[in-house]
Design a protein around this motif. Structure first.
Motif, PDB file in Angstrom:
ATOM      1  N   ILE A 236      37.553  -0.765  26.368  1.00 15.55           N
ATOM      2  CA  ILE A 236      37.467  -0.119  27.687  1.00 15.55           C
ATOM      3  C   ILE A 236      38.852   0.345  28.131  1.00 15.55           C
ATOM      4  O   ILE A 236      39.028   1.484  28.580  1.00 15.55           O
ATOM      5  CB  ILE A 236      36.843  -1.081  28.726  1.00 15.55           C
ATOM      6  N   GLY A 237      39.845  -0.515  28.002  1.00 16.13           N
ATOM      7  CA  GLY A 237      41.210  -0.161  28.394  1.00 16.13           C
ATOM      8  C   GLY A 237      41.742   1.018  27.606  1.00 16.13           C
ATOM      9  O   GLY A 237      42.375   1.921  28.158  1.00 16.13           O
ATOM     10  N   SER A 238      41.485   1.037  26.297  1.00 16.46           N
ATOM     11  CA  SER A 238      41.926   2.155  25.453  1.00 16.46           C
ATOM     12  C   SER A 238      41.231   3.450  25.856  1.00 16.46           C
ATOM     13  O   SER A 238      41.864   4.512  25.907  1.00 16.46           O
ATOM     14  CB  SER A 238      41.635   1.859  23.981  1.00 16.46           C
ATOM     15  N   ASP A 239      39.935   3.360  26.143  1.00 17.21           N
ATOM     16  CA  ASP A 239      39.186   4.545  26.575  1.00 17.21           C
ATOM     17  C   ASP A 239      39.723   5.075  27.901  1.00 17.21           C
ATOM     18  O   ASP A 239      39.847   6.289  28.088  1.00 17.21           O
ATOM     19  CB  ASP A 239      37.699   4.223  26.709  1.00 17.21           C
ATOM     20  N   VAL A 240      40.044   4.176  28.814  1.00 13.30           N
ATOM     21  CA  VAL A 240      40.604   4.588  30.111  1.00 13.30           C
ATOM     22  C   VAL A 240      41.939   5.290  29.909  1.00 13.30           C
ATOM     23  O   VAL A 240      42.207   6.331  30.512  1.00 13.30           O
ATOM     24  CB  VAL A 240      40.749   3.374  31.054  1.00 13.30           C
ATOM     25  N   GLU A 241      42.774   4.752  29.025  1.00 12.02           N
ATOM     26  CA  GLU A 241      44.078   5.376  28.765  1.00 12.02           C
ATOM     27  C   GLU A 241      43.907   6.791  28.239  1.00 12.02           C
ATOM     28  O   GLU A 241      44.570   7.721  28.688  1.00 12.02           O
ATOM     29  CB  GLU A 241      44.885   4.506  27.786  1.00 12.02           C
TER      30      GLU A 241
ATOM     31  N   HIS B 197      41.133 -10.890  33.950  1.00 14.20           N
ATOM     32  CA  HIS B 197      40.615 -11.279  32.637  1.00 14.20           C
ATOM     33  C   HIS B 197      41.620 -12.079  31.822  1.00 14.20           C
ATOM     34  O   HIS B 197      41.426 -12.270  30.622  1.00 14.20           O
ATOM     35  CB  HIS B 197      40.165 -10.031  31.862  1.00 14.20           C
ATOM     36  N   GLN B 198      42.652 -12.579  32.465  1.00 12.86           N
ATOM     37  CA  GLN B 198      43.712 -13.268  31.727  1.00 12.86           C
ATOM     38  C   GLN B 198      43.242 -14.549  31.041  1.00 12.86           C
ATOM     39  O   GLN B 198      43.828 -14.974  30.054  1.00 12.86           O
ATOM     40  CB  GLN B 198      44.897 -13.569  32.630  1.00 12.86           C
ATOM     41  N   ASP B 199      42.194 -15.168  31.528  1.00 13.10           N
ATOM     42  CA  ASP B 199      41.720 -16.415  30.944  1.00 13.10           C
ATOM     43  C   ASP B 199      40.536 -16.223  29.995  1.00 13.10           C
ATOM     44  O   ASP B 199      39.930 -17.204  29.562  1.00 13.10           O
ATOM     45  CB  ASP B 199      41.334 -17.402  32.057  1.00 13.10           C
TER      46      ASP B 199
ATOM     47  N   GLU C 124      34.829 -11.521  21.285  1.00 10.59           N
ATOM     48  CA  GLU C 124      33.971 -10.344  21.451  1.00 10.59           C
ATOM     49  C   GLU C 124      34.235  -9.665  22.792  1.00 10.59           C
ATOM     50  O   GLU C 124      34.335  -8.437  22.873  1.00 10.59           O
ATOM     51  CB  GLU C 124      32.483 -10.726  21.353  1.00 10.59           C
ATOM     52  N   ARG C 125      34.343 -10.455  23.834  1.00  8.62           N
ATOM     53  CA  ARG C 125      34.602  -9.902  25.174  1.00  8.62           C
ATOM     54  C   ARG C 125      36.000  -9.285  25.248  1.00  8.62           C
ATOM     55  O   ARG C 125      36.180  -8.237  25.860  1.00  8.62           O
ATOM     56  CB  ARG C 125      34.441 -11.003  26.231  1.00  8.62           C
ATOM     57  N   ILE C 126      36.968  -9.923  24.614  1.00  8.22           N
ATOM     58  CA  ILE C 126      38.328  -9.376  24.597  1.00  8.22           C
ATOM     59  C   ILE C 126      38.341  -8.038  23.879  1.00  8.22           C
ATOM     60  O   ILE C 126      38.949  -7.073  24.338  1.00  8.22           O
ATOM     61  CB  ILE C 126      39.316 -10.374  23.971  1.00  8.22           C
ATOM     62  N   ALA C 127      37.626  -7.961  22.755  1.00 10.53           N
ATOM     63  CA  ALA C 127      37.538  -6.693  22.022  1.00 10.53           C
ATOM     64  C   ALA C 127      36.888  -5.618  22.884  1.00 10.53           C
ATOM     65  O   ALA C 127      37.333  -4.464  22.904  1.00 10.53           O
ATOM     66  CB  ALA C 127      36.753  -6.888  20.724  1.00 10.53           C
TER      67      ALA C 127
ATOM     68  N   SER D 277      53.373 -13.761  34.452  1.00  7.45           N
ATOM     69  CA  SER D 277      52.690 -13.793  35.745  1.00  7.45           C
ATOM     70  C   SER D 277      51.198 -13.512  35.606  1.00  7.45           C
ATOM     71  O   SER D 277      50.407 -13.978  36.399  1.00  7.45           O
ATOM     72  CB  SER D 277      53.318 -12.798  36.717  1.00  7.45           C
ATOM     73  N   ALA D 278      50.821 -12.744  34.610  1.00  7.24           N
ATOM     74  CA  ALA D 278      49.401 -12.471  34.364  1.00  7.24           C
ATOM     75  C   ALA D 278      49.190 -12.524  32.854  1.00  7.24           C
ATOM     76  O   ALA D 278      49.169 -11.507  32.189  1.00  7.24           O
ATOM     77  CB  ALA D 278      49.003 -11.110  34.935  1.00  7.24           C
ATOM     78  N   ARG D 279      49.078 -13.712  32.298  1.00 12.30           N
ATOM     79  CA  ARG D 279      48.988 -13.906  30.855  1.00 12.30           C
ATOM     80  C   ARG D 279      47.696 -13.322  30.304  1.00 12.30           C
ATOM     81  O   ARG D 279      46.621 -13.741  30.707  1.00 12.30           O
ATOM     82  CB  ARG D 279      49.028 -15.387  30.507  1.00 12.30           C
ATOM     83  N   PRO D 280      47.792 -12.375  29.368  1.00 10.35           N
ATOM     84  CA  PRO D 280      46.573 -11.903  28.720  1.00 10.35           C
ATOM     85  C   PRO D 280      46.034 -12.972  27.777  1.00 10.35           C
ATOM     86  O   PRO D 280      46.775 -13.780  27.241  1.00 10.35           O
ATOM     87  CB  PRO D 280      47.022 -10.671  27.930  1.00 10.35           C
ATOM     88  N   ALA D 281      44.736 -12.961  27.574  1.00 10.09           N
ATOM     89  CA  ALA D 281      44.109 -13.905  26.653  1.00 10.09           C
ATOM     90  C   ALA D 281      44.498 -13.560  25.228  1.00 10.09           C
ATOM     91  O   ALA D 281      44.832 -12.426  24.909  1.00 10.09           O
ATOM     92  CB  ALA D 281      42.597 -13.847  26.821  1.00 10.09           C
ATOM     93  N   THR D 282      44.443 -14.560  24.364  1.00  9.66           N
ATOM     94  CA  THR D 282      44.724 -14.304  22.961  1.00  9.66           C
ATOM     95  C   THR D 282      43.498 -14.666  22.135  1.00  9.66           C
ATOM     96  O   THR D 282      42.818 -15.636  22.393  1.00  9.66           O
ATOM     97  CB  THR D 282      45.927 -15.133  22.466  1.00  9.66           C
ATOM     98  N   ALA D 283      43.206 -13.846  21.157  1.00 14.09           N
ATOM     99  CA  ALA D 283      42.127 -14.085  20.212  1.00 14.09           C
ATOM    100  C   ALA D 283      42.336 -13.134  19.054  1.00 14.09           C
ATOM    101  O   ALA D 283      43.237 -12.304  19.079  1.00 14.09           O
ATOM    102  CB  ALA D 283      40.768 -13.853  20.875  1.00 14.09           C
TER     103      ALA D 283
END
Length: 122
Positions: free
Chosen positions: A76-81, A61-63, A68-71, A11-17
């Motif tokens: 940011i997500g890890s820091d928030v956690e 941000h799924q698309d 670099e932006r994904i990293a 339903s909300a596909r994360p981007a892959t890189a």
């Protein structure tokens, strides 16, 4: 739909890189939801607000295709956690000018191995 919004089912596909493989993104997504459940336990409003915010950010941000932006977003997500897990405490109003703090067992001094102060049994 699961409490996490069903993101793992497409339903909300994360981007892959390279830095943000689908598995890594889903791992972070799940970690944020687990932390949310621990931190805001017994607070339905906060649980729902955090659930919506996590899902919204991942959906927004799924698309993303820039590695670099994904990293950057993963950091940011890890820091928030980490901030949620280590810095958020909850309290209850027990009077007009009184707040009772509710310590989480995972944040008690007995669980902090690097603490310089002696631990006390409560």
């Amino acid at each position: 739909m699961s409490e996490s919004g069903g993101c793992g089912r497409g339903s909300a596909r994360p981007a892959t890189a390279a830095m943000g493989s689908r598995a890594e993104v889903l791992k972070l997504f799940r970690a944020l939801h687990r932390t949310r459940q621990q931190v805001f336990k017994n607070d339905a409003r906060a649980l729902e607000a955090a659930r919506q915010k996590i899902n919204e950010e991942f959906r927004n941000h799924q698309d993303e295709t820039s590695s670099e932006r994904i990293a950057e977003l993963m950091k940011i997500g890890s820091d928030v956690e980490v901030l949620l897990r280590t810095s958020v405490i909850q309290g209850l109003h027990t009077g007009s000018d009184t707040l009772m703090l509710i310590p989480r067992k995972d944040l008690l001094l007995d669980n902090v191995p690097y603490c310089d102060t002696p631990t006390r049994k409560l």
